[in-house]
Design a protein around this motif. Structure first.
Motif, PDB file in Angstrom:
ATOM      1  N   UNK A 144      11.494   6.242   5.515  1.00 17.03           N
ATOM      2  CA  UNK A 144      12.148   4.787   5.495  1.00 17.03           C
ATOM      3  C   UNK A 144      12.558   4.087   6.528  1.00 17.03           C
ATOM      4  N   UNK A 145      11.333   3.216   6.156  1.00 15.55           N
ATOM      5  CA  UNK A 145      11.735   2.330   7.635  1.00 15.55           C
ATOM      6  C   UNK A 145      13.377   1.578   7.501  1.00 15.55           C
ATOM      7  N   UNK A 146      14.148   2.119   8.444  1.00 11.66           N
ATOM      8  CA  UNK A 146      15.767   1.836   8.250  1.00 11.66           C
ATOM      9  C   UNK A 146      15.487  -0.298   8.027  1.00 11.66           C
ATOM     10  N   UNK A 147      15.603  -0.638   9.553  1.00  8.84           N
ATOM     11  CA  UNK A 147      15.362  -1.582   9.567  1.00  8.84           C
ATOM     12  C   UNK A 147      15.267  -2.837   8.492  1.00  8.84           C
ATOM     13  N   UNK A 148      14.336  -2.602   7.678  1.00  7.57           N
ATOM     14  CA  UNK A 148      13.050  -3.340   6.777  1.00  7.57           C
ATOM     15  C   UNK A 148      13.526  -2.494   5.701  1.00  7.57           C
ATOM     16  N   UNK A 149      14.264  -1.469   5.721  1.00  8.80           N
ATOM     17  CA  UNK A 149      14.175  -0.925   3.679  1.00  8.80           C
ATOM     18  C   UNK A 149      13.342  -0.489   3.393  1.00  8.80           C
TER      19      UNK A 149
ATOM     20  N   UNK B 171       0.841  -1.580  -0.008  1.00  9.13           N
ATOM     21  CA  UNK B 171       0.181   0.287  -0.360  1.00  9.13           C
ATOM     22  C   UNK B 171       1.110   1.441  -0.057  1.00  9.13           C
ATOM     23  N   UNK B 172       1.572   1.372   1.232  1.00  9.87           N
ATOM     24  CA  UNK B 172       3.149   2.715   0.827  1.00  9.87           C
ATOM     25  C   UNK B 172       3.884   2.748  -0.184  1.00  9.87           C
ATOM     26  N   UNK B 173       4.072   1.326  -1.036  1.00  7.72           N
ATOM     27  CA  UNK B 173       4.592   1.551  -2.187  1.00  7.72           C
ATOM     28  C   UNK B 173       4.247   2.720  -3.400  1.00  7.72           C
ATOM     29  N   UNK B 174       2.683   1.838  -3.307  1.00 12.68           N
ATOM     30  CA  UNK B 174       1.549   2.649  -4.157  1.00 12.68           C
ATOM     31  C   UNK B 174       1.359   3.762  -3.813  1.00 12.68           C
ATOM     32  N   UNK B 175       1.112   4.088  -2.289  1.00 12.11           N
ATOM     33  CA  UNK B 175       0.493   5.558  -3.004  1.00 12.11           C
ATOM     34  C   UNK B 175       1.667   6.735  -2.485  1.00 12.11           C
ATOM     35  N   UNK B 176       2.354   6.174  -1.910  1.00 13.10           N
ATOM     36  CA  UNK B 176       3.948   7.227  -1.743  1.00 13.10           C
ATOM     37  C   UNK B 176       4.399   7.668  -3.791  1.00 13.10           C
ATOM     38  N   UNK B 177       4.025   6.697  -4.325  1.00 12.81           N
ATOM     39  CA  UNK B 177       4.137   7.525  -5.660  1.00 12.81           C
ATOM     40  C   UNK B 177       3.927   8.180  -6.289  1.00 12.81           C
TER      41      UNK B 177
ATOM     42  N   UNK C 163      13.543  11.992  -3.035  1.00  9.28           N
ATOM     43  CA  UNK C 163      12.495  10.736  -2.416  1.00  9.28           C
ATOM     44  C   UNK C 163      12.918  10.203  -1.156  1.00  9.28           C
ATOM     45  N   UNK C 164      11.688  10.429   0.128  1.00  4.18           N
ATOM     46  CA  UNK C 164      12.251  10.290   1.506  1.00  4.18           C
ATOM     47  C   UNK C 164      13.389   9.373   1.746  1.00  4.18           C
ATOM     48  N   UNK C 165      13.615   8.021   0.812  1.00  3.76           N
ATOM     49  CA  UNK C 165      14.610   7.502   1.207  1.00  3.76           C
ATOM     50  C   UNK C 165      15.963   7.905   1.155  1.00  3.76           C
ATOM     51  N   UNK C 166      16.173   8.597  -0.351  1.00  2.88           N
ATOM     52  CA  UNK C 166      17.160   9.215  -0.427  1.00  2.88           C
ATOM     53  C   UNK C 166      18.192  10.117   0.639  1.00  2.88           C
TER      54      UNK C 166
ATOM     55  N   UNK D 290       8.578   4.947  11.645  1.00  5.43           N
ATOM     56  CA  UNK D 290       8.393   3.877  12.157  1.00  5.43           C
ATOM     57  C   UNK D 290       8.500   2.580  11.712  1.00  5.43           C
ATOM     58  N   UNK D 291       7.476   0.985  11.738  1.00  2.00           N
ATOM     59  CA  UNK D 291       7.179   0.409  10.451  1.00  2.00           C
ATOM     60  C   UNK D 291       5.652   0.837  10.587  1.00  2.00           C
ATOM     61  N   UNK D 292       4.975   1.049  11.880  1.00  2.00           N
ATOM     62  CA  UNK D 292       3.457   1.103  11.241  1.00  2.00           C
ATOM     63  C   UNK D 292       3.357   2.321   9.702  1.00  2.00           C
ATOM     64  N   UNK D 293       3.317   1.011   8.980  1.00  3.79           N
ATOM     65  CA  UNK D 293       3.022   1.483   7.401  1.00  3.79           C
ATOM     66  C   UNK D 293       1.230   1.630   7.575  1.00  3.79           C
ATOM     67  N   UNK D 294       1.870   2.943   6.903  1.00  7.81           N
ATOM     68  CA  UNK D 294       0.248   3.576   6.400  1.00  7.81           C
ATOM     69  C   UNK D 294      -0.027   4.874   7.724  1.00  7.81           C
ATOM     70  N   UNK D 295       0.651   4.255   8.694  1.00  3.89           N
ATOM     71  CA  UNK D 295       0.658   6.489   9.684  1.00  3.89           C
ATOM     72  C   UNK D 295       1.788   5.848  10.170  1.00  3.89           C
ATOM     73  N   UNK D 296       3.310   5.986   9.660  1.00  2.00           N
ATOM     74  CA  UNK D 296       4.232   6.080  10.266  1.00  2.00           C
ATOM     75  C   UNK D 296       4.724   7.349  11.168  1.00  2.00           C
ATOM     76  N   UNK D 297       5.363   7.157  11.820  1.00  2.00           N
ATOM     77  CA  UNK D 297       5.574   8.251  12.802  1.00  2.00           C
ATOM     78  C   UNK D 297       7.218   8.455  12.069  1.00  2.00           C
ATOM     79  N   UNK D 298       7.361   9.948  12.113  1.00  2.00           N
ATOM     80  CA  UNK D 298       9.580  10.440  11.655  1.00  2.00           C
ATOM     81  C   UNK D 298      10.008  10.002  12.579  1.00  2.00           C
ATOM     82  N   UNK D 299      10.952   9.786  12.617  1.00  2.00           N
ATOM     83  CA  UNK D 299      12.087   8.549  14.089  1.00  2.00           C
ATOM     84  C   UNK D 299      13.221  10.131  13.806  1.00  2.00           C
ATOM     85  N   UNK D 300      13.476  10.389  12.924  1.00  2.00           N
ATOM     86  CA  UNK D 300      14.682  10.854  12.046  1.00  2.00           C
ATOM     87  C   UNK D 300      14.849  11.473  11.353  1.00  2.00           C
ATOM     88  N   UNK D 301      15.003  12.646  11.240  1.00  2.51           N
ATOM     89  CA  UNK D 301      15.814  12.728   9.538  1.00  2.51           C
ATOM     90  C   UNK D 301      17.399  13.216   9.367  1.00  2.51           C
TER      91      UNK D 301
END
Ligand code: ADP
Ligand code: ASP
Ligand code: MG
Length: 412
Positions: free
Chosen positions: A140-145, A66-72, A96-99, A105-116
């Motif tokens: 980006x959720x770092x641990x899972x990429x 879902x996140x992969x699609x809606x982030x586009x 992009x966010x990952x760059x 956090x890993x809460x897909x669809x309602x993640x919280x920013x941990x660090x920029x």
């Protein structure tokens, strides 16, 4: 050089023509001497369309996809704005966010920013003199990429968080209205624009339904003391108005008792009839709901006349209504209610103002005014700087307008 974060919402980037207009707003600030990071939303309607595709593909979709699609949607507008800026002679690049990365956090669809980590953008400011065009809403959720998104309206939060990370002088949120109003100007034409509103009041207004800013963005602005303006991208890019400043309560001279009225249709009401009137019953209802991650908001327990059974009414987010009914069915034997009655045609109307701290009877006046219009109140909650009433949704506009006039907020 001082830094500035500018954020443009969906209607502000709805077409390539509107994106060219955004480039003109950015041009003004670059020429005024700022290093600028621009955060963009997807084109108006795009995210809804993408959410629709996901649901069409499967009702039991993987939230990571879902996140992969809606982030586009935001990837498209960040690229287009970088192109439009280059077209008028500015150096710019999309991020992009990952760059960056914007870690969440890993809460897909309602993640919280941990660090920029702002260092790559700061380096590109210093060495390349580039405008940074950042896709809002995504991280980006770092641990899972994996790519994550921050919940609907999340670009506001991307912008304020980025302003804090870059230590920007301020964060300007450009939208389709020229500031924060005493209530939604689309339903009350007499709503007034506020020059300033306190972080606390804006937080309540956003939490209680004023979708002009995502709640989390206001929390972050308050936490990091980011001066945040809400202003219009439809103003002349050469000479725009300042908009509304969200700031400390102390910097606001004239305080009203009530600052604003908000409404939320995202509510559902559940009544459990004839529940045993004995210790432990509330726990038997609300613990399973909490375990299922369902937020219960307003609660009313009626005093029973027989001391044997009672009725309990409460509200849950409309999106969780079906699930809440399921949980209650499952625990029916333990709770021991006679019937479950639900309603989704309800709305929560709220009045917000720090002045309520020092004035008694503010809510009581509202109950009288609503009664005079024949509006039945189903539930009430109050806290230090707000009160809310739950009513039938057909009366939304009438109730909002009634309270808006009652507290002297109408534009004259
Ligand atoms: P964007 O796409 O720019 O993020 P949104 O649609 O999320 O814009 O938010 C702007 C809308 O918020 C306005 O068009 C307005 O209808 C609505 N709104 C609700 N309450 C308020 C309020 N108190 N002040 C201003 N706008 C409000
Ligand atoms: N595009 C996302 C949404 O529609 C994020 C945003 O606009 O803030 O929710
Ligand atoms: Mg928005």
């Amino acid at each position: 050089m001082p830094r500035l974060v500018m954020k443009f919402g969906g209607t502000s980037v709805a077409t390539v023509e509107r994106i060219r207009n955004v480039a003109q707003h950015v041009k003004r600030e670059v020429e005024a001497g700022y290093d600028v990071a621009v955060v963009v939303s997807a084109m108006a309607g795009k995210t809804n369309e993408l959410v629709g595709f996901v649901r069409e593909a499967s009702s039991r979709y993987d939230p990571r996809e879902y996140d992969t699609v809606v982030a586009s949607g935001e990837q498209v507008t960040s690229g287009l704005l970088a192109i439009a800026l280059k077209d008028i002679g500015f150096r710019a690049r999309s991020w992009q966010g990952w760059q960056i990365p914007i870690l969440t956090s890993e809460a897909h669809g309602s993640a919280r920013i941990a660090e920029i980590d702002g260092s790559a953008i700061l380096k590109s400011f210093a060495e390349e003199h580039e405008v940074a065009v950042v896709s809002g809403f995504q991280g980006l959720h770092k641990e899972t990429g994996r790519i994550t998104t921050l919940g609907r309206g999340g670009s506001d939060t991307s912008a304020v968080a980025l302003a804090a990370a870059l230590q920007a002088e301020r964060c300007d949120i450009y939208t389709d209205v020229d500031g924060v109003y005493t209530t939604d100007p689309r339903i009350v034409p007499k709503a007034r624009r506020l020059d300033r509103v306190s972080y606390e009041e804006m937080l309540e207004m956003a939490s209680l339904g004023a979708k002009v800013l995502q709640v989390r963005s206001v929390e972050l602005a308050m936490l990091h003391r980011v001066p945040t303006y809400v202003r219009s991208s439809f103003d002349d890019p050469a000479d725009p108005r300042q908009g509304t400043l969200i700031c400390d309560e102390d910097s606001i001279m004239e305080q009203q008792i009530v600052t604003g009225i908000a409404y939320s249709k995202d509510e559902a009401q559940i009544t459990l009839r004839n529940v045993a009137d004995k210790p432990g019953v509330a726990a038997s209802i609300f613990v399973p709901l909490a375990d299922a991650n369902i937020n219960v908001d307003m609660i009313i327990q009626v005093v029973s006349d027989d001391s044997v059974t009672t009725d309990i009414t409460f509200t849950v987010p409309a999106a969780d209504y079906e699930r809440a009914c399921g949980v209650l069915e499952e625990h029916r034997a333990k709770i021991g209610y006679r019937a479950l009655q639900g309603a989704t045609d309800v709305v929560k109307v709220s009045a917000i103002g720090v002045g309520m701290r020092s004035h008694a009877g503010v809510a009581a006046r509202a109950f009288k005014a609503l009664a005079e219009k024949g509006i039945n109140i189903r539930a009430i909650t109050t806290s230090e700087i707000k009160f809310s009433v739950l009513i039938e949704s057909a009366y939304t506009e009438l109730a909002v307008r009634t309270l808006h006039s009652l507290y002297g907020l109408d534009r004259v």
